[in-house]
Design an enzyme around this catalytic site. Sequence first.
Site, PDB file in Angstrom:
ATOM      1  N   LYS A 255       0.831  -1.219   0.000  1.00 44.92           N
ATOM      2  CA  LYS A 255       0.000   0.000   0.000  1.00 44.92           C
ATOM      3  C   LYS A 255       0.856   1.256   0.000  1.00 44.92           C
ATOM      4  CE  LYS A 255      -4.301  -1.691   1.109  1.00 44.92           C
ATOM      5  NZ  LYS A 255      -5.512  -1.835   1.646  1.00 44.92           N
TER       6      LYS A 255
ATOM      7  N   LYS B 250      -4.717  -8.592  -6.465  1.00 41.84           N
ATOM      8  CA  LYS B 250      -5.966  -8.859  -5.739  1.00 41.84           C
ATOM      9  C   LYS B 250      -7.078  -7.911  -6.204  1.00 41.84           C
ATOM     10  CE  LYS B 250      -6.735  -7.310  -1.564  1.00 41.84           C
ATOM     11  NZ  LYS B 250      -7.358  -7.076  -0.246  1.00 41.84           N
TER      12      LYS B 250
ATOM     13  N   LYS C 161     -11.399  -2.919  -3.305  1.00 41.05           N
ATOM     14  CA  LYS C 161     -12.367  -1.810  -3.378  1.00 41.05           C
ATOM     15  C   LYS C 161     -11.731  -0.579  -3.995  1.00 41.05           C
ATOM     16  CE  LYS C 161     -13.924  -2.654   1.297  1.00 41.05           C
ATOM     17  NZ  LYS C 161     -12.620  -2.907   1.922  1.00 41.05           N
TER      18      LYS C 161
HETATM   19  N1  AQP Z   1      -9.905 -10.077  -3.359  1.00 37.51           N
HETATM   20  C1  AQP Z   1     -10.244 -10.682  -2.240  1.00 37.51           C
HETATM   21  N2  AQP Z   1     -10.383 -12.027  -2.191  1.00 37.51           N
HETATM   22  C2  AQP Z   1     -10.728 -12.658  -1.037  1.00 37.51           C
HETATM   23  N3  AQP Z   1     -10.964 -12.005   0.119  1.00 37.51           N
HETATM   24  C3  AQP Z   1     -10.837 -10.661   0.105  1.00 37.51           C
HETATM   25  N4  AQP Z   1     -11.003  -9.726   1.057  1.00 37.51           N
HETATM   26  C4  AQP Z   1     -10.764  -8.494   0.541  1.00 37.51           C
HETATM   27  N5  AQP Z   1     -10.456  -8.596  -0.760  1.00 37.51           N
HETATM   28  C5  AQP Z   1     -10.488  -9.929  -1.058  1.00 37.51           C
HETATM   29  C6  AQP Z   1     -11.369 -10.033   2.424  1.00 37.51           C
HETATM   30  O1  AQP Z   1     -12.402  -9.154   2.828  1.00 37.51           O
HETATM   31  C7  AQP Z   1     -12.239  -8.878   4.225  1.00 37.51           C
HETATM   32  C8  AQP Z   1     -12.318  -7.412   4.462  1.00 37.51           C
HETATM   33  O2  AQP Z   1     -11.221  -6.764   3.875  1.00 37.51           O
HETATM   34  P1  AQP Z   1     -11.015  -5.229   4.147  1.00 37.51           P
HETATM   35  O3  AQP Z   1     -11.961  -4.450   3.359  1.00 37.51           O
HETATM   36  O4  AQP Z   1     -11.069  -4.923   5.581  1.00 37.51           O
HETATM   37  O5  AQP Z   1      -9.531  -5.011   3.714  1.00 37.51           O
HETATM   38  P2  AQP Z   1      -8.791  -5.365   2.398  1.00 37.51           P
HETATM   39  O6  AQP Z   1      -8.419  -6.803   2.405  1.00 37.51           O
HETATM   40  O7  AQP Z   1      -7.658  -4.367   2.294  1.00 37.51           O
HETATM   41  O8  AQP Z   1      -9.876  -5.102   1.271  1.00 37.51           O
HETATM   42  P3  AQP Z   1      -9.759  -4.275  -0.037  1.00 37.51           P
HETATM   43  O9  AQP Z   1     -11.019  -4.507  -0.817  1.00 37.51           O
HETATM   44  O10 AQP Z   1      -8.470  -4.588  -0.742  1.00 37.51           O
HETATM   45  O11 AQP Z   1      -9.783  -2.785   0.487  1.00 37.51           O
HETATM   46  P4  AQP Z   1      -8.865  -1.559   0.124  1.00 37.51           P
HETATM   47  O12 AQP Z   1      -8.786  -1.501  -1.364  1.00 37.51           O
HETATM   48  O13 AQP Z   1      -9.533  -0.353   0.695  1.00 37.51           O
HETATM   49  O14 AQP Z   1      -7.547  -1.813   0.785  1.00 37.51           O
HETATM   50  C9  AQP Z   1     -10.918  -9.511   4.672  1.00 37.51           C
HETATM   51  O15 AQP Z   1     -11.207 -10.722   5.314  1.00 37.51           O
HETATM   52  C10 AQP Z   1     -10.200  -9.745   3.377  1.00 37.51           C
HETATM   53  O16 AQP Z   1      -9.320 -10.843   3.466  1.00 37.51           O
END
Ligand code: AQP
Length: 340
Positions: A117, A200, A203
Amino acid sequence: MTETTFTPRVFSGIKPSGGLTLGNYLGAIKRFVGMQGAMETIYCVVDLHAITVWQDPAELRNMTREVAAGYLASGLDPDKSILFNQSAVPAHAELGWIFNCVARVGWMNRMTQFKDKAGSNAEKVSLGLYAYPSLMAADILLYHATHVPVGDDQKQHVELTRDIAAKFNHDFKRDFFPLTEPVIEGPAMRIMNLRDGTKKMSKSGESDMERINMTDDADKIAKKFKKAKTDPEPLPETLEGLKDRPEARNLVEIYAALNDQTSEAVITEYAGAGWGKFKPTLADLAVEKLSPISAEMARLMDDPAEIDAILAKGAEKARAVAEPILKDTYEIVGLLRPAG
Ligand code: AQP
């Protein structure tokens, strides 16, 4: 030290840092709902984590409600699970500070999510982004949670949570915090970006075309799968044939997770199929599964007061579990508190 037995309890959360994706649904929410009833379940909208990167205040409030709506619309029952937003329970931040004093800088330096990040901009990101895993440990251990369902990307953070618990227990010679188990199982533990199968699905990814949002309509879902990057080969006869084909493997895994099947079963059924056949079938399946959820999310979002009331009630229940654990932590650490 005597061995303590901890009540089986699940905690997990999602950041309201943007609209929910298919990755959040398959890697987290669908599994959270599946664990209801088997153990005590506590699910959170982790808004304090969201602000580790800039969030527009009005949008943050809106996204906090949208994540709550996503949980509820997917089947999370506030009578069976505790559902709340993190900032409504101040004990998360309080225990987070104590854990900042337990965790070592060297441990934080190994966190790959921070490196991804922060990228080449590490000097300019917030201190909160660096300390994020320590607050996540507090989220989990504040409830003495024994199990944390997460996607594969969060595995390292749950391991750090165990390191923090073990160091705290060792330093204060108490078996006070459990060594929480990550629960990472099933075909959808890392849903990948539709335009680049090595990244990955997130969001906050740059292009909307790289992800399926839980609120996308049928046309958008069909268009995104149609344009998803693939290779010219048809689907192979065996799973082994998906090795070195990250985009193809991702679409098979999405299909499997949506349809509650194994990836092997999907390959057996679609061996030899071309993308012209598989992509529309996958899009139809995604629409069938997601459209009732997005319709219910829209209904809930029309009545923010209902969502706020559910979150407020959940926060009250969460505080009742968290506050005695925080009080004992202060006591163990030696922090003097007013009597009464
Ligand atoms: N691509 C993914 N595949 C499987 N699991 C996923 N999770 C997120 N993306 C995937 C799971 O969703 C839960 C919540 O995640 P989060 O929103 O708290 O944090 P993150 O993993 O950083 O999600 P994002 O979508 O990638 O958010 P941003 O872009 O804002 O950083 C977790 O259990 C995660 O494993």
